[in-house]
Design an enzyme around this catalytic site. Sequence first.
Site, PDB file in Angstrom:
ATOM      1  N   CYS A 117       0.863  -1.183   0.000  1.00 28.90           N
ATOM      2  CA  CYS A 117       0.000   0.000   0.000  1.00 28.90           C
ATOM      3  C   CYS A 117       0.896   1.228   0.000  1.00 28.90           C
ATOM      4  CB  CYS A 117      -0.931   0.004   1.207  1.00 28.90           C
ATOM      5  SG  CYS A 117      -2.027   1.447   1.263  1.00 28.90           S
ATOM      6  N   HIS A 136      -2.073  -4.112 -10.792  1.00 28.64           N
ATOM      7  CA  HIS A 136      -2.901  -3.028 -11.312  1.00 28.64           C
ATOM      8  C   HIS A 136      -3.133  -3.200 -12.798  1.00 28.64           C
ATOM      9  CE1 HIS A 136      -2.919  -0.160  -7.860  1.00 28.64           C
ATOM     10  NE2 HIS A 136      -1.835  -0.851  -7.536  1.00 28.64           N
ATOM     11  N   GLU A 143      -9.886   0.272  -5.777  1.00 27.41           N
ATOM     12  CA  GLU A 143      -8.964  -0.636  -5.106  1.00 27.41           C
ATOM     13  C   GLU A 143      -9.672  -1.942  -4.766  1.00 27.41           C
ATOM     14  OE1 GLU A 143      -6.092   0.722  -2.252  1.00 27.41           O
ATOM     15  OE2 GLU A 143      -6.808   2.792  -2.453  1.00 27.41           O
ATOM     16  N   CYS A 197      -4.546   6.431  -4.171  1.00 26.94           N
ATOM     17  CA  CYS A 197      -3.927   5.111  -4.142  1.00 26.94           C
ATOM     18  C   CYS A 197      -2.487   5.267  -4.605  1.00 26.94           C
ATOM     19  CB  CYS A 197      -4.682   4.128  -5.036  1.00 26.94           C
ATOM     20  SG  CYS A 197      -3.928   2.481  -5.117  1.00 26.94           S
ATOM     21  N   GLY A 230      -1.415   2.675  -7.144  1.00 25.48           N
ATOM     22  CA  GLY A 230      -2.106   2.978  -8.395  1.00 25.48           C
ATOM     23  C   GLY A 230      -1.437   4.113  -9.147  1.00 25.48           C
TER      24      GLY A 230
END
Length: 271
Positions: free
Chosen positions: A74, A151, A200, A209, A212
């Site tokens: 994260c 992703h 997410e 994010c 991301g």
Amino acid sequence: MRVPFIKMHGLGNDFVVLDGRAQALPALSSAFAVALADRRTGIGCDQLVVLEPSGKADLKARFFNQDGSEVESCGNASRAIGLLIGQRAMVETLGGLIEVAPSAGGITVDMGQPRFEWDQIPLAYAMDTHHMPLAWEALENPTAVNVGNPHVIFFVPDCTAVELDRLGPEIEHDPMFPARINVNVATVLDRSHIRLRVWERGAGETRACGTGACATAIGAMRRGLVERRVTVSLPGGDLQIEWTEAGRILMTGPATISFRGDFDPADFGAE
């Protein structure tokens, strides 16, 4: 036993942080993470972050989404960890080792090197991850990148017009992605600026994010759409992403402590 926690956020992507390095924590489970993350009956957050001792780094970080699933990495939470540590440190995650450090722009995280092979994303079967021959309605020809977690990125004329609340969960749970997937819709504004929204996996659309932003920037760089250092603007604010000549991804942005408190684990079903 009451357990202290720290409520933090990175550009509005919010976390409950539990520090297990100096004290014992209750047994971690999906149900416990879901209970803490509930915004009506719990503390409320996008992700639960648990810090633990590490035998290979300065500390270990574990990340649990709102649905209780444990994920590899994260980015925004990594900046929050960097703020708590207050100095350069190596952090062990399920997605690999990352480095956090204070910087002029807030906290810089070395996210490591991106992965592009189909089985590193992972996908259900082999295909070109640079230009994937797939489409979900108007979302088509995506690229896929793993930056510690997986992703898929769609470049569109106007990311604000995409029905991400409808298409996001459909793509997240598509059989093409056996580990599920984070869904990014991005608009390249110019060669140094990208606008981005992210669905997410396990959390839904969030205000920001970090992984991301990294994955989207790398995807745009691979396609020659932007330079190797870009600003990524998310609903919660901006991140600076750089892909160094050595192949490392550097993410820089703010992190904030909202408040501190404590709770009784029994109130959330923990033993």
